[in-house]
Design a protein around this motif. Structure first.
Motif, PDB file in Angstrom:
ATOM      1  N   UNK A 100       0.814  -1.204   0.000  1.00  0.00           N
ATOM      2  CA  UNK A 100       0.000   0.000   0.000  1.00  0.00           C
ATOM      3  C   UNK A 100       0.858   1.269   0.000  1.00  0.00           C
ATOM      4  N   UNK A 109      10.102   3.875   5.423  1.00  0.00           N
ATOM      5  CA  UNK A 109       9.224   3.425   6.499  1.00  0.00           C
ATOM      6  C   UNK A 109       9.939   3.383   7.843  1.00  0.00           C
TER       7      UNK A 109
ATOM      8  N   UNK B 209       2.984  -1.237  14.136  1.00  0.00           N
ATOM      9  CA  UNK B 209       2.954  -2.088  12.943  1.00  0.00           C
ATOM     10  C   UNK B 209       1.505  -2.413  12.573  1.00  0.00           C
ATOM     11  N   UNK B 211      -1.146  -0.635  13.204  1.00  0.00           N
ATOM     12  CA  UNK B 211      -1.840   0.558  12.719  1.00  0.00           C
ATOM     13  C   UNK B 211      -1.370   0.934  11.308  1.00  0.00           C
ATOM     14  N   UNK B 212      -0.065   0.909  11.065  1.00  0.00           N
ATOM     15  CA  UNK B 212       0.424   1.453   9.805  1.00  0.00           C
ATOM     16  C   UNK B 212       0.518   0.429   8.687  1.00  0.00           C
ATOM     17  N   UNK B 213       0.539  -0.849   9.024  1.00  0.00           N
ATOM     18  CA  UNK B 213       0.710  -1.845   7.966  1.00  0.00           C
ATOM     19  C   UNK B 213      -0.481  -2.790   7.865  1.00  0.00           C
ATOM     20  N   UNK B 216      -4.256  -1.009   7.025  1.00  0.00           N
ATOM     21  CA  UNK B 216      -4.440  -0.646   5.613  1.00  0.00           C
ATOM     22  C   UNK B 216      -4.586  -1.871   4.713  1.00  0.00           C
ATOM     23  N   UNK B 217      -3.843  -2.950   5.025  1.00  0.00           N
ATOM     24  CA  UNK B 217      -3.969  -4.145   4.193  1.00  0.00           C
ATOM     25  C   UNK B 217      -5.295  -4.840   4.422  1.00  0.00           C
TER      26      UNK B 217
END
Lengths: 388, 315
Positions: A100, A109, B209, B211-213, B216-217
């Protein structure tokens, strides 16, 4: 151990595994490993699938907790330190690029958690991408990249954080042969340029031999032998190591007597002399000889010493070499590798030949001994040693 | 001279033998199966299509076609869906319950799915099994159980809830949770642990991790779960009926059940039913489309299979 060596081992990304063990519900994946990797070294863990090399890597990265023993980096015990606080970064086998985010955001990141300004993060990420020669692809998305490009993004993403140690889990496994060969050279050059310790896990012995400063050959959770690529290929200490690295022509022999230079072996009705390996042994043993050292001679006159008669079983043409598989009079099969020099050497099935095994190419192995492994490590550490 | 290799005389081609060859042709399309499928679809859908058609009827009859008109939708000032207060209220209450169900069941279900996926050790097998129980429990059994719990049990949290909208929401959330968990877990399984591990390796704490990865996936699965909850809630009859208290808590399915066989109904009820079908179709269809357009092909396929399985279960 000299002070010089000790200093080298506690600075700049030196890894130490002390009696490290990991078991999963009774299955022992890693069995009391002791390993010392110097800072700035390109070290490979080589072994078949299921030997525990990936588990060892994950223990160093912090994704698994050791059942026993400790992982130390630069002298500091990391057992209680979670993965996100270790100064260690990983390049995964499947790259694990975040789908994404675009390439630049992927690389940047890790910098998010280091409280850099947006501009600084962007600058460092761009530098990292330039280091792996992917500067123009900054705004693409991972699914749009080829396998080799994805791998480089994964490298940049890990290197931008300037870790003490970089862990690589079979990163070249998913690429085709030509790109793999090219990337091997690039990775080695990159490691020399950046100067970070690389811990590289692979099952491909050609990869390990071509890139590493030292190799640790693993088998069923233990390390069988540690040494430079030359040590491990030419002077293997166990049958497993001999067999895993390249083709090993293994023969069962009986060690009869020994003298100053080597020892006398009896195989079937024939006698051989070996000058390498555990020449003071007696009794049943195995002897290994590499295919490129096996010489094929014509069957004429009195055979010189260390020659065995045999018959050509089949030939395998692989372009650069011709592999000739010979069945010896003793019943064993031996593979000889002849370089393709352009001159026609026609061997056909059923030809009688004489196989010459030079005495310094014959290496006697008395099985898988722990003392043999420790002896090799001691030799590797000791700059003056030359035992062969 | 001997006759060697002369072809045997072919039997004469009759209409019957030609038809037999056409049916038996191994390279032909599976005609029998296709015919059976179309027949079944017609049998199942024609009544629904007929009902939808009659919602546009000009007269009061629900079985005799009297011309095309939209009076029952919003034309007629007394009886149309738009004007009749009973019908309008059923529609708005249905929507209210659906939005509440969606808003409560989805976050809870996502958290539950994450927790179950990461649970190692004792109890995880039992918890996983219990999570699926609402899916296989007959709805009537669940509705009656909830009724007894809310009316007879005097233990504190249950005694505080009376029948009505709150009870209806609780009942619907209870079974919607299972659907959300199934959808999110299948997406989680196809994502795998590697992205989160990579994030943690790069310095993100486990929460960061997530929250940000991970979230969204997970986004397509979350969106699909919301739409499925919406569709399930709008459609639901048994639990909603049992948890209702008075006329103010009537939903579209409840109204249809009570009035469909009565004599004094107009095609407005058909219009109401059509709204129900349309909303459900749009909900499930959008969930499908979102899952298909996001993510890699294999992931989309696993999750759409899960969703279609659930839609079939519910239908």
């Amino acid at each position: 151990m000299s002070d010089e060596v000790r200093a080298e081992e506690t600075a700049g990304g030196a890894i130490e595994l002390r009696n490290l063990s990991k078991d999963f519900d009774g299955f022992v994946a890693v069995d009391a490993i002791d390993l010392r990797i110097r800072g700035g070294e390109f070290f490979s863990l080589l072994g078949p699938s299921g030997c525990g090399k990936t588990t060892t890597l994950r223990l160093v990265a912090g994704f698994e907790r050791p059942s026993a023993g400790a992982v130390l980096i630069d002298g500091a015990d990391l057992s209680q330190v979670p993965a996100h606080r270790r100064n260690v970064n990983t390049v995964f086998q499947s790259y694990a690029l975040f789908p994404h985010l675009d390439v630049l955001e992927n690389v940047a990141y890790g910098l998010r958690w280091q409280r850099l300004s947006k501009a600084d993060a962007r600058r460092r990420a761009t530098e990292a991408l330039d280091l792996v020669q992917l500067g123009e692809l900054a705004s693409r998305r991972p699914p749009q990249l080829s396998g080799g490009q994805q791998q480089r993004v994964a490298l940049a993403r890990a290197l931008v954080l300037r870790p003490a140690v970089l862990l690589l889990d079979e990163p070249l496994g998913a690429l085709d042969a030509k790109i793999r060969k090219q990337l091997r050279i690039e990775l080695k050059a990159l490691q020399e340029e950046v100067g970070i310790t690389f811990l590289f896990v692979t099952h491909d012995q050609e990869e390990a031999l071509s890139m590493s400063d030292r190799i640790g050959v693993m088998n069923e959770g233990r390390i069988d032998q540690i040494g430079t690529p030359q040590d491990v290929y030419e002077t293997p200490t166990t049958v497993f190591v001999a067999d895993f690295l390249g083709v090993a022509n293994l023969m069962s022999v009986e060690a009869v007597s020994s003298d100053a230079g080597g020892c006398e072996l009896r195989v079937g009705d024939f006698r051989l002399r070996a000058c390498s390996g555990d020449t003071s042994a007696r009794g049943e043993a195995k002897v290994v000889v590499r295919p490129e050292r096996v010489e094929i001679r014509a069957h004429d006159g009195t055979p010189p010493p260390n020659c065995l008669p045999g018959m050509v079983d089949r030939t395998i043409y692989v372009g650069s070499n011709l592999h000739v598989v010979i069945r010896l009079a003793t019943g064993a099969l031996v593979q000889a590798s002849i370089a393709n020099t352009g001159s026609v050497s026609a061997y056909s099935q059923g030809d009688p030949v004489l196989v010459h095994l030079p005495d310094d190419a014959l290496r006697l192995l008395t099985g898988d001994g722990d003392d043999a492994a420790r002896r090799t490590e001691a030799v590797a550490e000791d700059p003056g040693g030359a035992a062969r | 001279m001997t006759s060697v290799g002369l072809p045997a005389r072919r039997p004469p081609e009759t209409a019957l033998s030609r038809a037999a060859a056409w049916i038996r042709n191994p390279w032909g399309r599976p005609r029998f199966l296709a015919a059976a499928t179309w027949l079944y679809l017609a049998w199942a859908l024609l009544p629904v299509l007929a009902a939808i058609l009659f919602s546009f009827n000009d007269g009061r009859s629900r079985s005799v076609w009297q011309g095309f008109s939209i009076r029952w939708w919003w034309g007629d000032p007394t009886f149309s869906v738009f004007h009749d207060p009973t019908l309008t209220h059923a529609l708005t209450h249905s929507l209210e319950l659906a939005v509440l169900d969606m808003a409560i069941a989805t976050p809870l279900g996502v958290i539950l799915a994450l927790g179950l996926a990461r649970w190692r050790g004792r109890g995880s097998g039992t918890a996983n099994f219990l999570m699926l129980v609402p899916l296989v429990t007959p709805e009537l059994a669940m509705a009656v159980a909830l009724l007894l719990v809310f009316t007879q049990l005097s233990i504190v949290p249950f005694a505080l809830v009376n029948l009505g909208t709150t009870a209806q929401v609780i009942g619907q959330v209870t079974f919607s949770l299972s659907y959300v968990v199934v959808i999110v877990r299948s997406r989680l399984a196809s994502i795998g642990p590697e992205y989160e591990e990579a994030a943690r390796d790069l310095g993100a704490s486990p929460r960061q991790a997530l929250r940000t990865v991970l979230v969204p996936l997970l986004f397509p699965a979350i969106l699909a779960s919301m739409l499925i909850c919406f569709a399930l809630s709008i459609d639901d009859f048994v639990v909603t009926q049992y948890m209702s208290s008075d006329a103010g808590t009537t939903t579209i399915p409840m109204y249809l059940y009570a009035n469909a066989r009565g004599g004094s109904t107009t095609p407005a009820i058909n219009a109401l039913a059509t709204i129900l079908v349309l909303v459900t179709l749009i909900g499930v269809g959008a969930a499908f489309a979102i899952l298909r357009s996001f993510g890699r092909r294999t992931e989309a396929r696993d999750t759409t299979e899960a969703v279609s399985g659930l839609a079939a279960l519910e239908a």
